[in-house]
Design an enzyme around this catalytic site. Structure first.
Site, PDB file in Angstrom:
ATOM      1  N   LYS A 115       0.829  -1.212   0.000  1.00 41.03           N
ATOM      2  CA  LYS A 115       0.000   0.000   0.000  1.00 41.03           C
ATOM      3  C   LYS A 115       0.859   1.256   0.000  1.00 41.03           C
ATOM      4  O   LYS A 115       0.488   2.262  -0.602  1.00 41.03           O
ATOM      5  CB  LYS A 115      -0.938   0.005   1.199  1.00 41.03           C
ATOM      6  N   LYS A 197      -6.348 -11.925  -8.020  1.00 40.42           N
ATOM      7  CA  LYS A 197      -7.632 -12.084  -7.336  1.00 40.42           C
ATOM      8  C   LYS A 197      -8.650 -11.097  -7.909  1.00 40.42           C
ATOM      9  O   LYS A 197      -8.283  -9.978  -8.256  1.00 40.42           O
ATOM     10  CB  LYS A 197      -7.395 -11.790  -5.854  1.00 40.42           C
ATOM     11  N   LYS A 200     -12.127  -5.481  -5.810  1.00 36.91           N
ATOM     12  CA  LYS A 200     -12.962  -4.299  -5.974  1.00 36.91           C
ATOM     13  C   LYS A 200     -12.137  -3.092  -6.378  1.00 36.91           C
ATOM     14  O   LYS A 200     -12.670  -2.096  -6.814  1.00 36.91           O
ATOM     15  CB  LYS A 200     -13.807  -4.034  -4.725  1.00 36.91           C
TER      16      LYS A 200
END
Ligand code: TRP
Length: 334
Positions: A115, A197, A200
């Site tokens: 991140k 994966k 969203k």
């Protein structure tokens, strides 16, 4: 233990639109666990602000996620469905735990590194201590089990270490939580890149089926899903796109991948893809209808938010008071 049942805690962030992967991999299993455990399912809005959010959007998405929990079948009378930010004990315990967590431990967190790389202009202290807040979430409710994806295992391991460290210093304060890795918790991959994966936060909207996608969109995305040129329906890692479609079909129809392969024996991708689309639509349609119905019932949702927020606050408060006593904070005068 609450009323003779083991306690389960899990949470999701209200960022981005939930995908079929979130549903099949997590939400659907949560529903299956709600009889066996005393469950706390939080909308972890405090985690969301580690990345800059638009206030109106965050508020809307948080409510939408809470509504989805219920629409997916979690009975809010049995499951404590609540906003993390409504229970101040999360922030309070997180502070305490911060003082028992080493910089070195947090420096090793791979999600922080990822991140930080992604949000290089905003590497804030909250992003760094995010796993401590997550530990507070879990430990406040004395959770025995925590259903999480593989990407959260490192955070759960840290939670266990913090709980043990604390217990070693002060006696049995926290329950040591175990990961609950679902047996069928299908891991759904991107339709456009089956090595990733379904997420969203994917930039390519064709890679993900969103829970609110309409039937035409679902069909189109399934038809466009990346496969391979072998043309033969098998369930193998060598054909990851196909394998993913088989997983989706199986999870939506309740079949095993082997049964699905048999069903499509001798058929081609052109038969499988629309069948996957239909299977997904048949799962998402009732969910969308229930979501629409609930969304209109403001008074009902508000009452759930209030009651469950108070219920969560009650259990969290008990743990927090115990922690405060153990570490030497003065008693409150009543
Ligand atoms: N960090 C989790 C995620 O991004 C969300 C989360 C926050 C969570 N607190 C939690 C999950 C406690 C399980 C338990 O997926």
């Amino acid at each position: 233990m609450i009323d003779g049942k083991k306690v389960l805690f899990s949470g999701m962030q209200a960022t981005g639109n939930l995908t079929l992967g979130n549903y099949l991999g997590a939400l659907k299993n949560w529903v299956a666990l709600s009889d066996e455990y005393e469950c706390f399912y939080s909308v972890v809005d405090m985690h969301s602000i580690t990345v800059r959010q638009d206030p109106a959007t965050l508020r809307k998405r948080a409510r939408s996620l809470l509504t989805l929990y219920i629409a997916a079948g979690l009975d809010p009378k049995k499951n404590c469905i609540y906003y993390q930010s409504h229970v101040s004990a999360h922030a309070e315990l997180a502070w305490v735990l911060n003082c028992y967590t080493y910089m070195g431990e947090l420096n090793r967190m791979t999600q922080f590194k990822d991140k930080a790389a992604k949000h290089a202009d905003n590497i804030n202290a909250g992003l760094f201590t995010y796993p401590v807040l997550m530990a507070a979430d879990i430990l406040l409710y004395q959770a025995d089990v925590v259903p999480v994806g593989i990407d959260q295992m490192q955070h759960l391991e840290l939670t266990r270490n913090l709980a043990e460290r604390f217990n070693n210093l002060y006696g049995e304060v926290f329950t040591i939580p175990e990961a609950y890795i679902g047996k069928v918790g299908a891991k759904i991959m991107s339709l456009q890149d089956p090595s990733k994966k379904m997420s969203k936060s994917d930039e390519n909207p064709n890679g993900s089926i969103y829970l609110m996608d309409d039937p035409d969109t679902i069909m189109r995305k399934c038809r466009r899903a990346v496969t391979d040129s072998e043309g033969c329906i098998r369930y193998t890692d060598r054909q990851p796109g196909l394998k993913n479609l088989i997983d989706i079909y199986s999870a939506c129809t309740g079949k095993t991948p082997e049964e699905t392969v048999r069903e499509f024996d001798g058929k081609g991708y052109g038969d499988l893809k629309p069948a996957v689309g239909e299977a997904v639509i048949s799962v998402l349609k009732p969910l969308q209808e229930e979501y629409a119905r609930l969304s209109k019932d403001k008074a009902y949702l508000d009452s759930i938010i209030k009651e469950n927020g108070e219920k969560a606050g009650y259990y969290a408060g008990k743990t927090l008071r115990k922690v405060h006593r153990k570490i030497g904070f003065p008693d409150r005068i009543r």
